[in-house]
Design an enzyme around this catalytic site. Structure first.
Site, PDB file in Angstrom:
ATOM      1  N   TRP A 102      25.891 -42.819  35.578  1.00 57.80           N
ATOM      2  CA  TRP A 102      24.507 -42.534  35.971  1.00 57.80           C
ATOM      3  C   TRP A 102      23.840 -41.537  35.037  1.00 57.80           C
ATOM      4  O   TRP A 102      22.643 -41.658  34.744  1.00 57.80           O
ATOM      5  CB  TRP A 102      24.433 -42.103  37.427  1.00 57.80           C
ATOM      6  N   ASP A 172      20.311 -34.842  39.114  1.00 54.87           N
ATOM      7  CA  ASP A 172      20.424 -36.000  39.989  1.00 54.87           C
ATOM      8  C   ASP A 172      21.379 -35.590  41.116  1.00 54.87           C
ATOM      9  O   ASP A 172      22.559 -35.336  40.867  1.00 54.87           O
ATOM     10  CB  ASP A 172      20.994 -37.172  39.182  1.00 54.87           C
ATOM     11  N   LYS A 196      22.405 -42.686  50.386  1.00 55.28           N
ATOM     12  CA  LYS A 196      23.790 -42.238  50.558  1.00 55.28           C
ATOM     13  C   LYS A 196      23.902 -41.238  51.718  1.00 55.28           C
ATOM     14  O   LYS A 196      24.638 -41.460  52.657  1.00 55.28           O
ATOM     15  CB  LYS A 196      24.316 -41.630  49.271  1.00 55.28           C
TER      16      LYS A 196
END
Ligand code: PMP
Length: 361
Positions: A102, A172, A196
């Site tokens: 990511w 992030d 999530k």
């Protein structure tokens, strides 16, 4: 009704109490005679929902006054572009620490808009650790410094922040938001896809310091300009109304069950500890991450045999422990144990692993 223990990396398990409340309110939200799915985002009643979600988030995360909270769409991937479009605007340079897929994707996307420099990486050991960072290697006039705080695929997390001086730190926090306290004042910008730890997919949360808003590159699409959303209280266009409502319920659930993010962290440490302690003494299973960098949310592990890994995933699923297969890029297993995973889910998984080890020794 039978519910499984869901170890998915995202979208993931939500608190049962929240799902029950949403079900109760499905046809008639607080006497309005409508579902939250059906109501206008410009109505007074929805205004109440978005305002209380924001104030609850501000309270739990202790977000300073000079930060805006934005409820957007587009997922983490949109932020990979939105951040450089809005922030890579002075020197046109930014630093990146590549700790997994990511962070790598964020760096690649940013390199379309400016000079996206990689200052450290843990690719040499399949991203199984967080690299030591040397501030002497950082770009002094970078527009921002980017990290991925918790690496969903590889199961690592930062426990110490890079010292970036005046360069805004951007993180992030998709897979660790609300899992433990975070000092927002140390960051220029934080973002998280909600799917999530917070809500169903569709909501992306951005927490951004006000002075970083309003300098977007001229060609930035309207929807990708933080200023548009900040000036309109996240109601420039239709926001992801239902995920925002669930987000509010999840925040209230954290407050009522755990009191604070300190309480949430203590719970998560206890829960992850059950699994890590087992992995550390097992003769069949082992964790793949350097101990000091272990995530509280995503726990990858292997047996060392692909065949045995497959057998484990299959038998676990049949026993009601689902989505334990590791990410397609790394294989093995991964248990994502987000806030809403109850302790007994992890305890029962460990009991199952003990049995599996005995039966396959
Ligand atoms: N960042 C992290 C840490 C992630 O785990 C993910 C997705 N699992 C993403 C970004 C990409 O998010 P999205 O699918 O919402 O674009």
């Amino acid at each position: 009704m039978k519910r499984v223990y869901n170890f998915s990396a995202g979208p993931s398990v939500l608190p049962e109490a929240v799902l029950r409340r949403a079900a109760e309110e499905m046809l008639d939200y607080q006497g309005s005679g409508q579902s939250v799915m059906e109501m206008s985002h410009r109505s007074k009643i929805f205004e109440g929902i978005i305002e209380s979600a924001e104030s609850c988030l501000r309270e739990l995360m202790n977000i300073p006054e000079n930060y805006k909270v934005l409820f957007l769409q587009g997922g983490g991937w949109s932020q990979f572009a939105m951040i450089p479009l809005n922030l890579m605007v002075n020197s046109g340079k930014a630093d990146f620490v590549v700790t997994g897929q990511w962070a790598a994707k964020a760096q690649e996307e940013a390199s379309r808009y400016g000079e996206a420099r990689i200052v450290a990486s843990s690719k040499d050991k399949t991203f199984s650790y967080i690299p030591e960072l040397d501030p002497a290697a950082f770009t002094p006039d970078a527009d921002y410094f980017y990290i991925c705080m918790n690496n969903t695929i590889y199961g690592t997390r930062y426990t110490k922040l890079p010292e970036t001086g005046n360069v805004p730190l951007v993180a992030d926090i998709s897979s660790c938001i609300l899992s433990e306290p975070i000092d927002v004042s140390k960051f220029g910008l934080l973002f998280a896809g909600a799917q999530k730890n917070v809500a169903p997919a569709g909501l992306t949360m951005v927490i951004v310091r006000e002075d970083l808003i309003g300098h977007a590159k001229e060609f930035t699409p309207t929807m990708f300009n933080y200023k548009i959303h900040a000036d309109n209280g996240s109601l420039f266009n239709t926001p992801p109304c239902y995920p925002i409502y669930i987000c509010g319920l999840v925040l209230e659930w954290i407050k009522s069950e755990f009191g604070s993010l300190e309480g949430m962290k203590a719970h998560n440490e206890k829960k992850a500890g059950i699994l890590y302690d087992f992995l550390d003494q097992s003769k069949m299973f082992r964790g793949t991450v350097v101990k000091k960098d272990r995530s509280l949310m995503n726990v990858p592990f292997v047996t060392g045999s692909d065949e045995l890994d497959k057998k484990f995933v299959k038998e676990a699923e049949a026993a009601g422990f689902v989505n334990l297969k590791g990410h397609r890029s790394v294989g093995g297993m991964r248990a994502s144990i987000y806030n809403a995973m109850p302790i007994e889910g992890v305890q029962k998984l460990v009991d199952f692993m003990v049995e599996f080890e005995k039966n396959n020794a």
